[in-house]
Motif scaffolding. Structure first.
Motif, PDB file in Angstrom:
ATOM      1  N   ASP A  25      14.422  -2.089  13.303  1.00  0.00           N
ATOM      2  CA  ASP A  25      13.802  -3.344  13.749  1.00  0.00           C
ATOM      3  C   ASP A  25      12.365  -3.152  14.218  1.00  0.00           C
ATOM      4  OD1 ASP A  25      16.137  -4.868  13.227  1.00  0.00           O
ATOM      5  OD2 ASP A  25      16.986  -4.239  15.147  1.00  0.00           O
ATOM      6  N   VAL A  26      11.581  -2.450  13.416  1.00  0.00           N
ATOM      7  CA  VAL A  26      10.168  -2.209  13.730  1.00  0.00           C
ATOM      8  C   VAL A  26       9.330  -3.245  12.989  1.00  0.00           C
ATOM      9  CG1 VAL A  26       8.254  -0.590  13.456  1.00  0.00           C
ATOM     10  CG2 VAL A  26      10.522   0.255  14.085  1.00  0.00           C
ATOM     11  N   GLU A  27       8.474  -3.947  13.729  1.00  0.00           N
ATOM     12  CA  GLU A  27       7.654  -4.984  13.116  1.00  0.00           C
ATOM     13  C   GLU A  27       6.295  -4.481  12.655  1.00  0.00           C
ATOM     14  OE1 GLU A  27       7.442  -8.557  15.408  1.00  0.00           O
ATOM     15  OE2 GLU A  27       9.565  -8.475  15.914  1.00  0.00           O
ATOM     16  N   HIS A  28       5.738  -3.519  13.377  1.00  0.00           N
ATOM     17  CA  HIS A  28       4.380  -3.079  13.054  1.00  0.00           C
ATOM     18  C   HIS A  28       4.289  -1.558  13.070  1.00  0.00           C
ATOM     19  CE1 HIS A  28       3.039  -7.191  13.459  1.00  0.00           C
ATOM     20  NE2 HIS A  28       3.639  -7.249  14.633  1.00  0.00           N
ATOM     21  N   SER A  29       4.134  -0.991  11.911  1.00  0.00           N
ATOM     22  CA  SER A  29       3.889   0.443  11.793  1.00  0.00           C
ATOM     23  C   SER A  29       2.411   0.636  11.486  1.00  0.00           C
ATOM     24  CB  SER A  29       4.718   1.051  10.656  1.00  0.00           C
ATOM     25  OG  SER A  29       6.085   0.932  10.932  1.00  0.00           O
ATOM     26  N   SER A  30       1.872   1.705  11.966  1.00  0.00           N
ATOM     27  CA  SER A  30       0.492   2.063  11.659  1.00  0.00           C
ATOM     28  C   SER A  30       0.490   2.878  10.368  1.00  0.00           C
ATOM     29  CB  SER A  30      -0.069   2.893  12.815  1.00  0.00           C
ATOM     30  OG  SER A  30      -1.303   3.459  12.465  1.00  0.00           O
ATOM     31  N   ILE A  31      -0.382   2.518   9.418  1.00  0.00           N
ATOM     32  CA  ILE A  31      -0.399   3.193   8.120  1.00  0.00           C
ATOM     33  C   ILE A  31      -1.830   3.586   7.745  1.00  0.00           C
ATOM     34  CG2 ILE A  31       0.104   3.006   5.658  1.00  0.00           C
ATOM     35  CD1 ILE A  31       2.160   0.852   6.357  1.00  0.00           C
ATOM     36  N   ILE A  32      -1.980   4.825   7.301  1.00  0.00           N
ATOM     37  CA  ILE A  32      -3.242   5.311   6.734  1.00  0.00           C
ATOM     38  C   ILE A  32      -2.907   5.811   5.332  1.00  0.00           C
ATOM     39  CG2 ILE A  32      -5.127   6.980   6.921  1.00  0.00           C
ATOM     40  CD1 ILE A  32      -4.424   7.191   9.949  1.00  0.00           C
ATOM     41  N   HIS A  33      -3.655   5.330   4.336  1.00  0.00           N
ATOM     42  CA  HIS A  33      -3.441   5.756   2.950  1.00  0.00           C
ATOM     43  C   HIS A  33      -4.430   6.866   2.578  1.00  0.00           C
ATOM     44  CE1 HIS A  33      -1.697   1.672   2.930  1.00  0.00           C
ATOM     45  NE2 HIS A  33      -0.826   2.232   2.109  1.00  0.00           N
ATOM     46  N   TYR A  34      -4.066   7.677   1.614  1.00  0.00           N
ATOM     47  CA  TYR A  34      -4.979   8.715   1.126  1.00  0.00           C
ATOM     48  C   TYR A  34      -6.303   8.105   0.677  1.00  0.00           C
ATOM     49  CZ  TYR A  34      -1.617  12.568   1.248  1.00  0.00           C
ATOM     50  OH  TYR A  34      -0.749  13.552   1.655  1.00  0.00           O
ATOM     51  N   GLY A  35      -6.242   6.936   0.087  1.00  0.00           N
ATOM     52  CA  GLY A  35      -7.452   6.285  -0.415  1.00  0.00           C
ATOM     53  C   GLY A  35      -8.328   5.665   0.650  1.00  0.00           C
ATOM     54  N   ASP A  36      -7.892   5.657   1.914  1.00  0.00           N
ATOM     55  CA  ASP A  36      -8.706   5.098   2.995  1.00  0.00           C
ATOM     56  C   ASP A  36      -9.911   5.982   3.309  1.00  0.00           C
ATOM     57  OD1 ASP A  36      -6.965   2.969   3.181  1.00  0.00           O
ATOM     58  OD2 ASP A  36      -5.885   3.764   4.920  1.00  0.00           O
ATOM     59  N   ASN A  37      -9.876   7.228   2.866  1.00  0.00           N
ATOM     60  CA  ASN A  37     -11.009   8.137   3.050  1.00  0.00           C
ATOM     61  C   ASN A  37     -12.146   7.647   2.159  1.00  0.00           C
ATOM     62  OD1 ASN A  37     -12.863  10.219   2.985  1.00  0.00           O
ATOM     63  ND2 ASN A  37     -11.357  11.822   2.591  1.00  0.00           N
ATOM     64  N   PRO A  38     -13.299   7.293   2.754  1.00  0.00           N
ATOM     65  CA  PRO A  38     -14.400   6.737   1.951  1.00  0.00           C
ATOM     66  C   PRO A  38     -14.865   7.677   0.830  1.00  0.00           C
ATOM     67  CG  PRO A  38     -14.937   6.677   4.296  1.00  0.00           C
ATOM     68  CD  PRO A  38     -13.630   7.398   4.156  1.00  0.00           C
ATOM     69  N   GLY A  39     -14.700   8.962   0.992  1.00  0.00           N
ATOM     70  CA  GLY A  39     -15.133   9.912  -0.021  1.00  0.00           C
ATOM     71  C   GLY A  39     -14.022  10.351  -0.958  1.00  0.00           C
ATOM     72  N   SER A  40     -12.905   9.631  -0.941  1.00  0.00           N
ATOM     73  CA  SER A  40     -11.751  10.024  -1.744  1.00  0.00           C
ATOM     74  C   SER A  40     -12.061  10.046  -3.229  1.00  0.00           C
ATOM     75  CB  SER A  40     -10.585   9.063  -1.483  1.00  0.00           C
ATOM     76  OG  SER A  40      -9.496   9.385  -2.302  1.00  0.00           O
ATOM     77  N   LYS A  41     -11.683  11.142  -3.884  1.00  0.00           N
ATOM     78  CA  LYS A  41     -11.904  11.283  -5.329  1.00  0.00           C
ATOM     79  C   LYS A  41     -10.578  11.241  -6.077  1.00  0.00           C
ATOM     80  CE  LYS A  41     -16.128  13.770  -4.596  1.00  0.00           C
ATOM     81  NZ  LYS A  41     -16.852  15.006  -4.625  1.00  0.00           N
ATOM     82  N   LEU A  42      -9.544  10.700  -5.425  1.00  0.00           N
ATOM     83  CA  LEU A  42      -8.239  10.596  -6.048  1.00  0.00           C
ATOM     84  C   LEU A  42      -8.238   9.509  -7.118  1.00  0.00           C
ATOM     85  CD1 LEU A  42      -5.900  10.715  -2.908  1.00  0.00           C
ATOM     86  CD2 LEU A  42      -6.203  12.517  -4.614  1.00  0.00           C
ATOM     87  N   GLU A  43      -7.336   9.667  -8.070  1.00  0.00           N
ATOM     88  CA  GLU A  43      -7.141   8.616  -9.057  1.00  0.00           C
ATOM     89  C   GLU A  43      -6.623   7.381  -8.344  1.00  0.00           C
ATOM     90  OE1 GLU A  43      -4.621  10.095 -12.192  1.00  0.00           O
ATOM     91  OE2 GLU A  43      -5.662  12.022 -12.178  1.00  0.00           O
ATOM     92  N   GLU A  44      -6.899   6.207  -8.894  1.00  0.00           N
ATOM     93  CA  GLU A  44      -6.543   4.949  -8.236  1.00  0.00           C
ATOM     94  C   GLU A  44      -5.079   4.872  -7.844  1.00  0.00           C
ATOM     95  OE1 GLU A  44      -8.424   2.411  -6.978  1.00  0.00           O
ATOM     96  OE2 GLU A  44     -10.049   3.805  -7.465  1.00  0.00           O
ATOM     97  N   ASP A  45      -4.160   5.308  -8.717  1.00  0.00           N
ATOM     98  CA  ASP A  45      -2.730   5.184  -8.417  1.00  0.00           C
ATOM     99  C   ASP A  45      -2.295   6.104  -7.273  1.00  0.00           C
ATOM    100  OD1 ASP A  45      -3.175   7.378 -10.144  1.00  0.00           O
ATOM    101  OD2 ASP A  45      -1.095   7.323 -10.842  1.00  0.00           O
TER     102      ASP A  45
END
Length: 140
Positions: A25-45
């Motif tokens: 019953d958790v309403e709000h989890s904090s999430i950081i994605h790999y793509g949130d890094n402004p310099g990320s060179k990962l593929e879009e998916d």
């Protein structure tokens, strides 16, 4: 000092996170994605993979993440999430929810070392130990 366990998954962390939010019953989890890094060179998916998700759980936090691309996580039997609380009703409810699509390893009930104890393996292979102790703090 606080210690927070972190479980690493192989690309299905968002699915697991949604499942745990429902169970606990958790309403709000904090999430950081790999793509949130402004310099990320990962593929879009790969940018939508979760670097870290934080779930408030029994006066603590559980951290979840996806494995680094190209470095898969290995699952084993050497890791359990152990919860000790004085909230018997909540523990019974959470144990039951996890067992609905998982597998009971040790039925939740009285034991010689605890007022109530049980182990369940959820549908993602994570084992949860519930240890009810009278007088332990309950979740606010």
């Amino acid at each position: 000092m606080e210690i927070h366990p972190q479980i690493v998954f192989n690309g299905n962390c968002q699915e697991v996170l949604s499942y745990y939010e429902g169970v606990f019953d958790v309403e709000h989890s904090s999430i950081i994605h790999y793509g949130d890094n402004p310099g990320s060179k990962l593929e879009e998916d790969l940018k939508e993979l979760i670097l870290e998700a934080t779930i408030p759980l029994y006066n603590s936090y559980l951290l979840l993440s996806d494995a680094m691309p190209g470095k898969p996580a290995t699952f084993g039997s050497n890791f359990h999430i152990a919860i000790r609380s004085g909230d018997l009703g909540r523990m019974k409810e959470d144990f039951h929810k996890l067992s609905e699509s998982g597998k009971v390893i040790y039925e939740f009930g009285e034991s010689y070392w605890s007022d109530a104890y049980g182990v369940v393996q959820d549908k993602y292979g994570v084992q949860w130990q519930f240890d009810y102790r009278k007088g332990e703090p309950s979740q606010p």
